[in-house]
Write an enzyme that holds these catalytic residues in place. Structure first.
Site, PDB file in Angstrom:
ATOM      1  N   GLY A   1      16.867 -34.434 -18.166  1.00 13.04           N
ATOM      2  CA  GLY A   1      16.489 -34.765 -19.529  1.00 13.04           C
ATOM      3  C   GLY A   1      17.337 -35.869 -20.122  1.00 13.04           C
TER       4      GLY A   1
ATOM      5  N   CYS B   1      27.688 -25.405  -9.362  1.00  6.87           N
ATOM      6  CA  CYS B   1      26.256 -25.590  -9.598  1.00  6.87           C
ATOM      7  C   CYS B   1      25.646 -26.464  -8.502  1.00  6.87           C
ATOM      8  CB  CYS B   1      26.040 -26.215 -10.970  1.00  6.87           C
ATOM      9  SG  CYS B   1      24.304 -26.484 -11.400  1.00  6.87           S
TER      10      CYS B   1
ATOM     11  N   GLY C   1      20.360 -38.778 -10.503  1.00  7.41           N
ATOM     12  CA  GLY C   1      20.979 -39.843 -11.283  1.00  7.41           C
ATOM     13  C   GLY C   1      22.471 -39.951 -11.090  1.00  7.41           C
TER      14      GLY C   1
ATOM     15  N   CYS D   1      27.678 -27.401 -19.178  1.00 11.15           N
ATOM     16  CA  CYS D   1      26.363 -27.159 -19.778  1.00 11.15           C
ATOM     17  C   CYS D   1      26.274 -25.859 -20.563  1.00 11.15           C
ATOM     18  CB  CYS D   1      25.271 -27.222 -18.712  1.00 11.15           C
ATOM     19  SG  CYS D   1      25.295 -25.875 -17.519  1.00 11.15           S
TER      20      CYS D   1
END
EC number: 2.8.1.13
Length: 387
Positions: free
Chosen positions: A37, A127, A151, A223
């Site tokens: 996002g 993660c 990315g 996060c």
């Protein structure tokens, strides 16, 4: 819309979107783009889509917005919405992968337990090891993906017939530290189109592509830890882990009381709330005794450390004499020259050429100049052997 690279987009040839699969043209190549996002992954998806690749966007749902996780965090509802919006505007499919349960079990619970052991964890690497480069890659293959593009600011190259990772060209954005645990098998399936670009150029690309997220700020937090308030997360998710204990000097003197070892990290100076004629630092966290050990800076610095769960890119056997490497002990830290020797079964000893702050729970990531060799997790050998 037809994508025509402008001179600014070419960046003197640094924007390299050669065939992602050797011998396979873009129109026959399905690329699953891991979309967070944010700006970086959105630019990757847009560039590959306009270049003719069959792009599928995939976003991980890792947690619900809650007091513990925070509404403003990566891989939450806002980010899923942003990723879907980019995919819808550009015209390629997008899927949401619900990994909330496994993320809680393998990342958040590990984060809590690491602090309870007196360590300073790196959940972003955990993660990558689990939901992102294990489960997500499996899902990508299941939906017909030939490769997964992300990315990340790293470069993927072939050296002596083996796929390798090089640091990103932009030293301020290089993310190789967080990818030390990627396996050789996973690397065959991964692509990193932004590795040769500076972040400022990626922002420019996002604006030129008219992406809705072009001006979206970079995520700075873990996060599930909004505004870096990890202490609040620990209190919410595991209140029993936050309990008072002693602060003692390395010479054995009792100096004060703390309100939970999870409030401290090795190397910390501020917030000790104790007075002394010279600066004191957190030297060690004794989880078994629920004690914070402090001392002068000289007591903090070390020349040797121990690592476990070593991962090598590609698989590598350390010579008996040891291997000279460049070691990085912090994601934003400089590398130092070091020698690593194997202790067997994925364990190793790293001897540094300079005094450094060594924090159990962090990663020791190893390089040969620009090339990522691998790395392992720093651990307290005395505590490990006594467990």
């Amino acid at each position: 819309m037809q994508f025509i690279p402008s001179p600014a987009m070419v960046f003197d040839g640094s924007l390299n979107l050669d065939p992602l699969v050797s011998g396979k043209p873009p129109e026959e190549t399905t690329v699953v783009v891991a979309m967070s996002g944010g700006v970086d992954s959105s630019v990757v998806a847009a560039l590959l889509h306009e270049r003719g690749y069959k792009v599928i966007g995939a976003t991980m749902q890792l947690h619900s917005s809650s007091p513990a996780s925070g509404a403003k965090s990566c891989c939450g509802s806002v980010d899923i919405y942003d990723a879907k919006r980019v995919a819808s505007t550009l015209g390629f499919p997008h899927y949401v992968l619900d990994y909330e349960e496994v993320f809680r079990r393998e990342v958040i619970d590990d984060f809590i337990n690491s602090y309870k052991r007196g360590e300073t964890p790196i959940p972003c690497v955990k993660c990558n090891q689990t939901v992102k480069f294990r489960d997500m890659l499996k899902a990508a293959r299941a939906i017909g993906g030939d490769v997964v593009a992300t990315g990340h600011y790293v470069r993927r190259v072939e050296i002596a017939g083996e796929q390798q990772i090089l640091r990103g060209k932009d030293p301020q954005k290089d993310q190789s530290y967080f990818l030390f645990s990627v396996t050789s098998e996973q690397l065959k399936f991964l692509r990193f189109p932004l590795g040769d670009l500076a972040k400022s150029n990626v922002r420019l690309l996002a604006q030129q592509l008219n992406l809705e997220v072009a001006d979206k700020p970079d995520s700075q937090d873990i996060c599930f830890v909004p505004e870096n308030s990890y202490r609040e997360v620990l209190r919410n998710l595991d209140p029993a882990s936050v309990k008072k204990g002693k602060i003692v000097h390395v010479d054995g003197r009792l100096l004060g009381e703390h309100d939970g070892i999870s409030n401290f990290t090795v190397g910390q100076r501020r917030g000790l709330n104790i007075s002394a004629p010279y600066p004191l630092y957190v030297v060690r966290l004794d989880a078994a005794q629920n004690t914070v050990v402090v001392g002068p800076q000289s007591a903090l610095m070390k020349r040797a450390l121990f690592v476990k769960n070593l991962n090598w890119l590609p698989d590598y056997n350390i010579p008996k004499r040891g291997l000279a490497v460049d070691a990085r002990l912090r994601s934003s830290g400089a590398t130092v020259r070091a020698t690593i020797t194997s202790d067997g079964d994925g364990y190793g000893t790293v001897v540094l050429e300079e005094d450094c702050v060594v924090s159990p729970g962090q990663a020791c990531v190893l390089y040969d100049k620009e090339r990522l060799l691998g790395g392992g997790w720093i651990y307290n050998k005395l505590c490990h052997e006594g467990a």
